[in-house]
Structure formats: C-alpha cells, structure tokens
Enzyme design. Structure first.
Site, PDB file in Angstrom:
ATOM      1  N   LYS A  52       0.897  -1.162   0.000  1.00  0.00           N
ATOM      2  CA  LYS A  52       0.000   0.000   0.000  1.00  0.00           C
ATOM      3  C   LYS A  52       0.933   1.210   0.000  1.00  0.00           C
ATOM      4  O   LYS A  52       1.211   1.819   1.039  1.00  0.00           O
ATOM      5  CB  LYS A  52      -0.935  -0.030   1.207  1.00  0.00           C
TER       6      LYS A  52
HETATM    7  N1  PMP Z   1      -7.261  -1.560  -3.453  1.00  0.00           N
HETATM    8  C1  PMP Z   1      -6.822  -0.317  -3.234  1.00  0.00           C
HETATM    9  C2  PMP Z   1      -6.101   0.413  -4.327  1.00  0.00           C
HETATM   10  C3  PMP Z   1      -7.038   0.301  -1.995  1.00  0.00           C
HETATM   11  O1  PMP Z   1      -6.601   1.551  -1.765  1.00  0.00           O
HETATM   12  C4  PMP Z   1      -7.743  -0.396  -0.990  1.00  0.00           C
HETATM   13  C5  PMP Z   1      -7.995   0.259   0.331  1.00  0.00           C
HETATM   14  N2  PMP Z   1      -6.916   0.075   1.205  1.00  0.00           N
HETATM   15  C6  PMP Z   1      -8.195  -1.699  -1.264  1.00  0.00           C
HETATM   16  C7  PMP Z   1      -7.942  -2.243  -2.511  1.00  0.00           C
HETATM   17  C8  PMP Z   1      -8.946  -2.488  -0.245  1.00  0.00           C
HETATM   18  O2  PMP Z   1      -8.133  -2.817   0.839  1.00  0.00           O
HETATM   19  P1  PMP Z   1      -8.708  -2.952   2.310  1.00  0.00           P
HETATM   20  O3  PMP Z   1      -9.930  -3.800   2.214  1.00  0.00           O
HETATM   21  O4  PMP Z   1      -7.609  -3.604   3.053  1.00  0.00           O
HETATM   22  O5  PMP Z   1      -9.031  -1.591   2.790  1.00  0.00           O
END
Ligand code: PMP
Length: 293
Positions: A159
């Site tokens: 991330k």
């Molecule tokens: N893809 C992207 C590009 C994101 O920014 C997020 C949010 N963090 C997600 C998928 C979903 O991840 P999560 O369920 O862990 O928030």
C-alpha cells in the site's frame, strides 16, 4: 464538502513515538518521500469505539514498507498500541485512522540509504465514503485509461503512495465525466479493482467471482467478505475475469476499509441492480465490524 483542511484541525497526531498537537505534525519540503514516493500508508476504521482488524493493518504497514526496502522502527505491537493511544486521545468513536511511514530528509536524490523512516498516525471522525443514496442504487464506475501495473514492474502488493498516482488521476477523470469511481483493468486487460476497493461479481452460476489479487492489494475487507460470503453459503471463485463478462454479472459490489461493501449499479455500458447478495453481505459486514444504527 471538503470541510476543514487536514493541516488545520484540533486534536493530536502520533509522530515518531509521541502524541503532538495536530497542527505541529509537519515535515520539511525536502523530505525524500515527497520527491520519490518513498511512503507507505494504511486506512483503518473505528466502529463504535473499536478498531477493526487493527493488527492486520499494522502488519500490512510493516510489510508494505519492507517491500519498498524501508524498515519501520516499531513492532506490530507498538504500532497497535500507538494507534489505540491516538484514537483515545482524539475521542474517536466512529472514524478513520491513517498511519503512514516515510523516508525523511537526510538525503535528497534517488538513493535514500541513510534516510530515517518516520511514522505518523492520525485519526478523525468519518462516517461513510459513498453517500447512503449512492450505496443503495449502486455507484457508477467508468473504465480507467490506466491499468494496474504488472507485478514485475512495481511493488503492487504494497500500500505504497506511488501506486496511488494512477488512482487519483483515474478518480478525477471519472468524476469529471459524472461517475463516482473508476475501474482498473490489469496489465493483461482483465478486471482488476477500483481506485480504492476490490471488486466482486455475482455470476449466473450463483457464485461470487473476484479477480485474483496478483497485481493489487488482497484487501483486508476483501478477505473478510470472502469469509462472510462462504459463511452465508456462497461459493467464492478467485480467477482471471475478462471485462466482457460484466455482461453476465447479476450483482456487482466493491469492498474496502473506506468503501465497506458498496453495490455497483453501472460500469460504463454494463448495468446491475443491487440485490439479495449485496444486501446479505452489507448486513453481514456491518455486523462483523460492530457498526451501530
Ligand atoms: N485496493 C486499493 C487500491 C485500496 O486503496 C484499498 C484500500 N486500502 C483496497 C484495494 C482495499 O483494501 P482494504 O480492504 O484492506 O481496505
């Protein structure tokens, strides 16, 4: 809509080991992260005073940093404790938490070997990413002109701030055309994800199909929802999904910490009506996170 700017609010932010006044949590313009995107972050939710999947998020922050060659100078336990301390200090009951780690200003150039890795944690009240009406009818997506990069061209499972460059550009392009969000294809032209959420399709076989997370985050919400769907009796298939398959999809929804479970009503020429599966999983997710009201 924007509200008070994020650098001019009351409250406290945890920075490099301690809570400091919100407005003092600044950094220098010659910080490596600003110039070279050497930053990783998290998005976490607090529901009814309880942080959802805190340790998973703290671990992902450490893992994301490691994928960029950065060593966060705190353990998962220390990050968990710092997050709880920040939530408590700001009296957040239903809100969002943003932990971030970045390289400082000891060096200015591509090489950053001697930079210090900083960590900050901020939190604020934040009810919903998409409005209740949008969520009921389903959000409207349009395809991005950008694609999720191949796993050998970027640290796609981190991330990482740098990977959001195409997210902001795609989201802006979608909003400028009157859409709510954008759909990314992967580098092979298959369905990948939205700009901040993973995607699921209910197909005519009665099963939920979702792209394999081979070039994007295997979202914590995605994993939670897969578990909830299985518990509710739905089979979940992770596979490569072609764009044209949207023509057969009966229900479509996205999942993410911010988006939660949000039905999709439209992806360009493809239309969907949120139905029983969306409803079941929205309810199950709300119960799982301990949401009130
Ligand atoms: N893809 C992207 C590009 C994101 O920014 C997020 C949010 N963090 C997600 C998928 C979903 O991840 P999560 O369920 O862990 O928030």
């Amino acid at each position: 809509m924007a509200g008070a700017p994020f650098d001019d609010r009351d409250g406290q932010i945890w920075l490099d080991g301690k809570l400091i006044p919100w407005r003092d949590a600044t950094l220098h313009v010659l910080s490596h992260a600003l110039h070279y995107a050497s930053a990783v972050f998290e998005g976490v939710r607090v529901y009814n005073g309880k942080v959802f999947k805190l340790t998973e998020h703290s671990q992902r922050l450490i893992d994301s940093a490691e994928m960029l060659g950065m060593k966060i100078p705190y353990t998962v336990e220390e990050l968990d404790a710092a997050t709880l301390e920040t939530v408590k200090a700001n009296n957040i009951v239903d809100g969002y938490i943003r932990p971030i780690a970045w390289r400082g200003s000891e060096m200015m150039g591509v090489s950053a070997q001697a930079t210090k890795v900083h960590v900050a944690i901020a939190t604020w009240e934040w009810p919903s990413y998409f409005s209740p009406e949008m969520r009921k009818k389903g959000i409207r997506l349009t395809q991005s002109k950008w694609r999720r990069p191949a796993p050998d061209t970027a640290p796609v499972h981190a991330k990482a701030a740098g990977l959001y460059m195409i997210c902001t550009m795609s989201k802006h392009a979608a909003e400028d055309k009157g859409y709510d969000d954008s759909l990314f294809l992967n580098w092979k032209g298959q369905i990948a994800e939205a700009t901040g959420a993973n995607i699921f399709l209910l197909m005519p076989d009665g099963k939920l199909h979702t792209p394999k997370p081979d070039c994007f985050l295997n979202g914590i919400t995605r994993q939670t929802v897969i578990g909830l769907a299985k518990k509710a009796g739905y089979e979940v298939i992770e596979r490569e999904i072609e764009l044209e398959e949207l023509a057969d999809a009966q229900e479509v929804f996205v999942t993410g910490t911010a988006a939660e479970v949000t039905p999709v009503g439209e992806i360009d020429q493809y239309k969907f009506t949120p139905g029983k599966v969306c409803e079941t999983l929205i309810e199950a997710y709300e119960k799982e996170v301990g949401k009130t009201g």
